[in-house]
Design an enzyme around this catalytic site. Structure first.
Site, PDB file in Angstrom:
ATOM      1  N   SER A   1       0.822  -1.207   0.000  1.00  0.00           N
ATOM      2  CA  SER A   1       0.000   0.000   0.000  1.00  0.00           C
ATOM      3  C   SER A   1       0.857   1.259   0.000  1.00  0.00           C
ATOM      4  O   SER A   1       1.865   1.353   0.702  1.00  0.00           O
ATOM      5  CB  SER A   1      -0.897   0.003   1.236  1.00  0.00           C
TER       6      SER A   1
ATOM      7  N   LYS B   1      -3.546   2.168  -2.303  1.00  0.00           N
ATOM      8  CA  LYS B   1      -3.081   3.195  -1.370  1.00  0.00           C
ATOM      9  C   LYS B   1      -4.141   3.369  -0.287  1.00  0.00           C
ATOM     10  O   LYS B   1      -5.315   3.040  -0.497  1.00  0.00           O
ATOM     11  CB  LYS B   1      -2.866   4.500  -2.136  1.00  0.00           C
ATOM     12  N   GLY B   2      -3.754   3.865   0.867  1.00  0.00           N
ATOM     13  CA  GLY B   2      -4.689   4.037   1.967  1.00  0.00           C
ATOM     14  C   GLY B   2      -5.894   4.891   1.596  1.00  0.00           C
ATOM     15  O   GLY B   2      -5.752   5.919   0.936  1.00  0.00           O
TER      16      GLY B   2
ATOM     17  N   ASN C   1      10.019   8.281   3.654  1.00  0.00           N
ATOM     18  CA  ASN C   1       8.857   9.031   3.179  1.00  0.00           C
ATOM     19  C   ASN C   1       8.009   9.494   4.349  1.00  0.00           C
ATOM     20  O   ASN C   1       7.890   8.804   5.362  1.00  0.00           O
ATOM     21  CB  ASN C   1       8.028   8.194   2.193  1.00  0.00           C
TER      22      ASN C   1
ATOM     23  N   ILE D   1       4.810  11.014   3.493  1.00  0.00           N
ATOM     24  CA  ILE D   1       3.692  11.466   2.662  1.00  0.00           C
ATOM     25  C   ILE D   1       2.492  11.839   3.522  1.00  0.00           C
ATOM     26  O   ILE D   1       1.784  12.804   3.248  1.00  0.00           O
ATOM     27  CB  ILE D   1       3.281  10.374   1.644  1.00  0.00           C
ATOM     28  N   GLY D   2       2.261  11.071   4.575  1.00  0.00           N
ATOM     29  CA  GLY D   2       1.142  11.377   5.460  1.00  0.00           C
ATOM     30  C   GLY D   2      -0.188  10.844   4.960  1.00  0.00           C
ATOM     31  O   GLY D   2      -1.250  11.401   5.268  1.00  0.00           O
TER      32      GLY D   2
ATOM     33  N   CYS E   1       1.102   3.242  10.474  1.00  0.00           N
ATOM     34  CA  CYS E   1       1.869   4.254   9.767  1.00  0.00           C
ATOM     35  C   CYS E   1       2.526   5.233  10.739  1.00  0.00           C
ATOM     36  O   CYS E   1       1.843   5.838  11.557  1.00  0.00           O
ATOM     37  CB  CYS E   1       0.988   5.020   8.789  1.00  0.00           C
TER      38      CYS E   1
ATOM     39  N   LYS F   1      -2.491  -4.522   9.462  1.00  0.00           N
ATOM     40  CA  LYS F   1      -1.111  -4.199   9.118  1.00  0.00           C
ATOM     41  C   LYS F   1      -0.390  -3.704  10.361  1.00  0.00           C
ATOM     42  O   LYS F   1      -0.759  -2.683  10.938  1.00  0.00           O
ATOM     43  CB  LYS F   1      -1.057  -3.153   8.008  1.00  0.00           C
TER      44      LYS F   1
ATOM     45  N   ILE G   1       6.260  -5.984   7.290  1.00  0.00           N
ATOM     46  CA  ILE G   1       6.266  -4.862   8.209  1.00  0.00           C
ATOM     47  C   ILE G   1       5.918  -3.581   7.462  1.00  0.00           C
ATOM     48  O   ILE G   1       6.127  -3.498   6.254  1.00  0.00           O
ATOM     49  CB  ILE G   1       7.623  -4.703   8.931  1.00  0.00           C
TER      50      ILE G   1
END
Length: 305
Positions: free
Chosen positions: A25, A49-50, A73, A75-76, A133, A168, A194
């Site tokens: 993702s 992607k989320g 990264n 990205i947030g 995340c 996850k 991970i």
């Protein structure tokens, strides 16, 4: 041995995947950017992607930096939200003959549950709930580091899901086995790991942080030995299937995760370097089985334990 004699199919939560390779993702969008380079129908699954309840703008720039053997990264989790995903991305994904795993993100339990509930009536195969995340100040890391919260959020989200649920996990913990057990106790159908490791880079000439967020998630080949170790520990701790990821660049890397106990693997950072990485990983696994006269990929899952 002919390719037709080789079985690459794996099963997670009653769902059969034509091979054990999916996308990580956040590294593949919803496949649109890669469809000119990759036959998406060859993937075992495409992990999106989320997707959040409302649009997320992400973190300020700069938010990507190269490092030795990988990248950082921050990205947030930028994304346009669930409404755009259902209207724009899902019809595109359904035009390909591959399984669809939707990654779900949220800042609160309520947001996670709302997105999962919306997706439960959509034509997707599995949901991957990102509780790990390290780039989002709200949610994410707070849910993913404490086993009690891992179990609690899993139980809560499970109530709203009509689809099999993947949790996850965060690697930024003392004992990954405990968090794996917590997800299993909460009702997870599978776990994935991970996610990125929290890292930092400083520009010594500017005497400043390279990333606007100061810290970011480290991914790429540099983290692979840690990822393989954690997948092995998780596989020893739980009975549910595992999707392994972290620095996979080729078929050999993928096979390490499978032999450590992963049923599927996800290719992430490699996609940025080589858009055809997922196809090469599938080909590499198949070539290994053929070369070693192995008829079924399932023979290799957890074979080193």
């Amino acid at each position: 041995m002919k390719n037709a004699d080789i079985n690459l199919k794996v099963n997670i939560a009653g769902i059969t995947f034509q091979n054990p390779v999916t996308t990580a993702s956040g590294t593949f969008g919803s496949g649109m950017e890669y469809s000119d380079f990759v036959d998406l129908s060859r993937l075992g699954a495409l992990t999106t992607k989320g997707v959040s309840l409302d649009p997320w703008p992400g973190n300020p720039t700069p938010r990507v930096a190269e490092t030795y053997g990988g990248m950082l990264n921050a990205i947030g989790l930028q994304n346009p939200g669930i409404d755009v995903f259902i209207k724009r991305d899902l019809p595109f994904l359904k035009s390909y003959n591959t399984r669809i795993i939707v990654n779900v993100v949220g800042k609160t339990e309520e947001e996670y549950c709302a997105v999962v509930e919306r997706l439960s009536d959509c034509d997707v195969d599995m949901l991957e709930v990102n509780i790990s995340c390290p780039n989002v100040k709200e949610g994410g890391i707070a849910f993913g580091q404490d086993p009690k919260r891992v179990e609690a959020i899993t139980k809560q989200v499970k109530k709203y899901s009509k689809k099999p649920l993947i949790i996850k996990l965060s690697p930024n913990v003392t004992d990954i086995g405990e968090n794996a057990k917590a997800a299993e106790a909460g009702g997870a159908d599978a776990i994935s790991l991970i996610n990125t490791l929290t890292g930092m880079k400083i520009d010594v000439e500017r005497r400043a942080f390279v990333l606007a967020n100061k810290t970011g998630g480290l991914s790429g080949p540099a983290i692979k030995p840690i990822a393989v170790r954690m997948v092995y520990q998780a596989a020893c701790a739980v009975q549910i299937p595992i999707i392994g990821m972290g620095g996979i660049m080729n078929g050999e890397d993928a096979l390490e995760f499978i032999m450590a106990g992963a049923t599927m693997v996800a290719v992430g950072t490699a996609n940025f370097i080589n858009p055809k990485a997922t196809m090469e990983v599938i080909d590499g696994i198949e070539a290994y089985l053929k070369r070693n006269n192995i008829k079924d990929i399932n023979e290799l899952i957890g074979c080193v334990r």
